[in-house]
Motif scaffolding. Structure first.
Motif, short mmCIF file in Angstrom:
data_model
loop_
_atom_site.label_atom_id
_atom_site.label_comp_id
_atom_site.label_asym_id
_atom_site.label_seq_id
_atom_site.Cartn_x
_atom_site.Cartn_y
_atom_site.Cartn_z
N TRP A 57 35.11 -37.73 -31.57
CA TRP A 57 35.04 -36.37 -31.04
C TRP A 57 33.60 -35.90 -30.88
CZ3 TRP A 57 38.87 -33.92 -28.78
CH2 TRP A 57 40.18 -34.23 -29.11
N ARG A 62 30.78 -38.06 -24.61
CA ARG A 62 32.07 -37.40 -24.43
C ARG A 62 31.90 -35.88 -24.35
NH1 ARG A 62 35.70 -34.80 -27.24
NH2 ARG A 62 37.89 -35.04 -26.76
N THR A 65 30.44 -34.99 -20.97
CA THR A 65 31.45 -35.11 -19.91
C THR A 65 32.41 -33.93 -19.95
OG1 THR A 65 31.32 -37.51 -20.01
CG2 THR A 65 33.26 -36.59 -18.98
N LEU A 66 32.88 -33.56 -21.13
CA LEU A 66 33.80 -32.42 -21.24
C LEU A 66 33.11 -31.12 -20.85
CD1 LEU A 66 35.72 -33.25 -24.53
CD2 LEU A 66 36.60 -33.32 -22.20
N ALA A 67 31.86 -30.95 -21.24
CA ALA A 67 31.13 -29.73 -20.90
C ALA A 67 30.98 -29.60 -19.39
CB ALA A 67 29.76 -29.73 -21.56
N ARG A 68 30.73 -30.71 -18.73
CA ARG A 68 30.58 -30.66 -17.27
C ARG A 68 31.92 -30.49 -16.57
NH1 ARG A 68 25.43 -32.46 -15.71
NH2 ARG A 68 24.25 -33.38 -17.42
N SER A 69 32.95 -31.23 -17.00
CA SER A 69 34.22 -31.19 -16.28
C SER A 69 35.06 -29.96 -16.62
CB SER A 69 35.01 -32.46 -16.56
OG SER A 69 35.36 -32.54 -17.93
N ARG A 70 35.19 -29.63 -17.88
CA ARG A 70 36.08 -28.53 -18.26
C ARG A 70 35.41 -27.17 -18.21
NH1 ARG A 70 39.68 -30.73 -23.31
NH2 ARG A 70 40.64 -32.46 -22.21
N LEU A 71 34.14 -27.13 -18.61
CA LEU A 71 33.46 -25.84 -18.69
C LEU A 71 32.55 -25.57 -17.49
CD1 LEU A 71 32.52 -25.92 -22.48
CD2 LEU A 71 34.47 -24.80 -21.40
N GLY A 72 32.32 -26.58 -16.69
CA GLY A 72 31.47 -26.40 -15.53
C GLY A 72 30.00 -26.24 -15.86
#
Length: 90
Positions: A57, A62, A65-72
């Motif tokens: 986690w 990771r 990637t999540l910050a860019r994809s989910r949070l923009g």
């Protein structure tokens, strides 16, 4: 002499009962020790799994990637980055 024999027989019976009780207690403690060892092994395994999960986690790639994809979120441009340094005052 018979009175001494009766007393010795009673002492022998008390000692025999004490030995039986000590053996029973020893077996009970051994069973409890084995149960606790098994529980410790299970907890160690769970600890290892939790450490692996935490490292997964917290993996920086990771998170990025999540910050860019989910949070923009996007990295700031070089013009917006400002580095402050501490200088010693004379």
């Amino acid at each position: 002499m018979s009175r001494l024999n009766v007393v010795m027989a009673l002492v022998l019976m008390v000692c025999a009962l004490a030995v039986i009780q000590a053996q029973h207690r020893s077996r009970t403690y051994f069973v409890e020790l084995e149960r606790l060892k098994k529980e410790a092994r299970v907890l160690d395994e769970q600890w290892g799994q939790l450490q692996l999960e935490q490292s997964t986690w917290a993996n920086l790639a990771r998170v990025d990637t999540l910050a860019r994809s989910r949070l923009g979120l996007v990295a700031p441009s070089h013009e917006r980055v400002r580095i402050e340094t501490l200088t010693d005052a004379p």
